[in-house]
Design a protein around this motif. Sequence first.
Motif, PDB file in Angstrom:
ATOM      1  N   LEU A 136       0.821  -1.221   0.000  1.00  0.00           N
ATOM      2  CA  LEU A 136       0.000   0.000   0.000  1.00  0.00           C
ATOM      3  C   LEU A 136       0.854   1.269   0.000  1.00  0.00           C
ATOM      4  N   VAL A 137       2.095   1.190   0.505  1.00  0.00           N
ATOM      5  CA  VAL A 137       2.930   2.396   0.588  1.00  0.00           C
ATOM      6  C   VAL A 137       3.294   2.914  -0.797  1.00  0.00           C
ATOM      7  N   THR A 138       3.249   2.053  -1.795  1.00  0.00           N
ATOM      8  CA  THR A 138       3.510   2.522  -3.167  1.00  0.00           C
ATOM      9  C   THR A 138       2.299   2.373  -4.078  1.00  0.00           C
ATOM     10  N   LEU A 139       1.367   1.484  -3.715  1.00  0.00           N
ATOM     11  CA  LEU A 139       0.168   1.317  -4.551  1.00  0.00           C
ATOM     12  C   LEU A 139      -0.635   2.618  -4.627  1.00  0.00           C
ATOM     13  N   LEU A 140      -0.858   3.253  -3.485  1.00  0.00           N
ATOM     14  CA  LEU A 140      -1.676   4.476  -3.466  1.00  0.00           C
ATOM     15  C   LEU A 140      -1.001   5.618  -4.235  1.00  0.00           C
ATOM     16  N   PRO A 141       0.303   5.885  -4.021  1.00  0.00           N
ATOM     17  CA  PRO A 141       0.961   6.903  -4.858  1.00  0.00           C
ATOM     18  C   PRO A 141       0.963   6.536  -6.342  1.00  0.00           C
ATOM     19  N   ALA A 142       1.114   5.235  -6.655  1.00  0.00           N
ATOM     20  CA  ALA A 142       1.125   4.802  -8.059  1.00  0.00           C
ATOM     21  C   ALA A 142      -0.227   5.087  -8.721  1.00  0.00           C
ATOM     22  N   CYS A 143      -1.316   4.762  -8.020  1.00  0.00           N
ATOM     23  CA  CYS A 143      -2.653   5.017  -8.563  1.00  0.00           C
ATOM     24  C   CYS A 143      -2.898   6.517  -8.717  1.00  0.00           C
ATOM     25  N   PHE A 144      -2.463   7.281  -7.724  1.00  0.00           N
ATOM     26  CA  PHE A 144      -2.671   8.725  -7.774  1.00  0.00           C
ATOM     27  C   PHE A 144      -1.920   9.352  -8.944  1.00  0.00           C
ATOM     28  N   MET A 145      -0.635   9.009  -9.104  1.00  0.00           N
ATOM     29  CA  MET A 145       0.147   9.617 -10.170  1.00  0.00           C
ATOM     30  C   MET A 145      -0.302   9.145 -11.545  1.00  0.00           C
ATOM     31  N   THR A 146      -0.793   7.916 -11.637  1.00  0.00           N
ATOM     32  CA  THR A 146      -1.355   7.449 -12.905  1.00  0.00           C
ATOM     33  C   THR A 146      -2.567   8.281 -13.272  1.00  0.00           C
ATOM     34  N   SER A 147      -3.406   8.572 -12.276  1.00  0.00           N
ATOM     35  CA  SER A 147      -4.599   9.396 -12.544  1.00  0.00           C
ATOM     36  C   SER A 147      -4.204  10.817 -12.926  1.00  0.00           C
ATOM     37  N   VAL A 148      -3.123  11.336 -12.321  1.00  0.00           N
ATOM     38  CA  VAL A 148      -2.634  12.680 -12.668  1.00  0.00           C
ATOM     39  C   VAL A 148      -2.200  12.717 -14.134  1.00  0.00           C
ATOM     40  N   CYS A 149      -1.409  11.723 -14.544  1.00  0.00           N
ATOM     41  CA  CYS A 149      -0.896  11.699 -15.927  1.00  0.00           C
ATOM     42  C   CYS A 149      -2.017  11.531 -16.938  1.00  0.00           C
ATOM     43  N   VAL A 150      -2.944  10.631 -16.654  1.00  0.00           N
ATOM     44  CA  VAL A 150      -4.070  10.405 -17.567  1.00  0.00           C
ATOM     45  C   VAL A 150      -4.923  11.672 -17.672  1.00  0.00           C
ATOM     46  N   THR A 151      -5.170  12.320 -16.548  1.00  0.00           N
ATOM     47  CA  THR A 151      -5.967  13.547 -16.545  1.00  0.00           C
ATOM     48  C   THR A 151      -5.279  14.645 -17.344  1.00  0.00           C
ATOM     49  N   PHE A 152      -3.974  14.775 -17.164  1.00  0.00           N
ATOM     50  CA  PHE A 152      -3.213  15.799 -17.888  1.00  0.00           C
ATOM     51  C   PHE A 152      -3.306  15.577 -19.393  1.00  0.00           C
ATOM     52  N   ILE A 153      -3.147  14.325 -19.826  1.00  0.00           N
ATOM     53  CA  ILE A 153      -3.232  14.002 -21.252  1.00  0.00           C
ATOM     54  C   ILE A 153      -4.628  14.315 -21.789  1.00  0.00           C
ATOM     55  N   CYS A 154      -5.635  14.059 -20.977  1.00  0.00           N
ATOM     56  CA  CYS A 154      -7.014  14.258 -21.431  1.00  0.00           C
ATOM     57  C   CYS A 154      -7.379  15.728 -21.587  1.00  0.00           C
TER      58      CYS A 154
END
Length: 487
Positions: free
Chosen positions: A431-449
């Motif tokens: 969980l210590v990296t899963l939550l940051p990984a999910c968050f940053m993935t959502s940031v990148c996808v949102t930025f591209i969109c």
Amino acid sequence: MYSFIISLVALVLGYFVYGRFIERIFGPDKNRLTPAFSKTDGVDYVPMPAWKVYMIQFLNIAGTGPIFGAIMGAKFGPSCYLWIVFGSIFAGAVHDYFCGMLSVKHGGASLPDVMGIYLGKAGKTVMLVFSLILLILVGVVFVYSPALILGDIAGFLSTPKASIMVWVVIVFVYYIIATLVPVDKLIGRIYPLFAFALLFMAVALGVCLFIKWPTIPEFWDGLQNRVPPGGKHVHSILPCLFITVACGALSGFHSTQSPIMARCIRNECNGRQIFYGAMITEGIVALVWAAVSSYFFFDGGMEAVGADSGQAPEVVNSVSKAWLGMVGGVLAIMGVVAAPITSGDTAFRSARLIIADFLHLNQTRKRNRLIIAIPIFAMASLLLWYNIADEDGFNVIWRYFGLANQALASASLWMITVFLCRHRPHKAYYLVTLLPACFMTSVCVTFICVDSMGFGIPANNISWIAVTTFLLCVAAFFGIRKRRARQ
């Protein structure tokens, strides 16, 4: 200023408390031989003292990110402080520590090789191409940005552009030399001095902040976006703040740099100081510049230091000279100039090492180093030409670099999550990296969109895109994990 103090204390506590927790999860072995001793070659695998490795690691990952990024991020208001603090403690430092220690664990392996171990052959191939593109972009960005500063303060030709061109050539030639020589001959000797200059700058400006005690926005004044509307790009806090402030909070570029120092570390127990500690130090530097810039943007500092605009290089030059005097200003600017230069040359060095590992080409011979380095610098030269010839070239390359940087950070965090699932399968440490990984993935996808570089979807859909992406990432992870547990 109270928000600045709270953030500063939080970063220091984060190193001692959460950093120790992360160290226990990995479980370093002080008796295990590190690659610096098991693979010593006098070029890239060279044992060095922990303090020196820490200083070099700090300088390698710093670049202009914690300075220019924090200056631009300060325009968003106190939200910038929160991202620097939480990003550094729970994402950036964790990311850097595991990337460095996994490289140590696997014999000093480069990022694509470590990716291959945990994400498979396809992951290794994709990461090889992606990381090389990012490293060349980093090298180009960190040739041009110090040349802009040097051209401004030490222009000696008839036009500013001609002066900048001369500095571009000088910096680029230095990169070629630094990339090819053994790590302890140049990097190991002078980079700790440059790191001292960068740290001096942060401490000196921090002292000035306490003396001046400016009235700058606090958390309780509201976390709303303070960037003036307008322009062709989206400037919302989500996702733009998390792309803008990268090296001061979380940066994928660091995952390519940690393996360089993983080949020089003497003992695994020094990892927290070197990798986690260097990232926290970088967060402190970013925090200082964010506070200074808040005064500059929101409390009349622009007029006080005699500047006309809010461009990051001008903020650096004006504030350093006005607050620190001639000697302090020179040291501060030297640190600001040295940071991108030293990150640029280690970016090219890292690219050489990644290709060498992929081709299994021994790097003790100068000829083999040249075989790899020449094509790398040829590609960088073409990008530099575009960067200089096109008026908006630098801005375009910088935005692509910012997105690629955070996309790489996301991929590295997913890799570490897979490692933690294997390393401690009966614990929820992933969980210590899963939550940051999910968050940053959502940031990148949102930025591209939503950005004009991507699909240009209306900005009022940002929250829906971000939340949906985050939940899909979490669902996909637990779905795959459950399916594999049944096999």
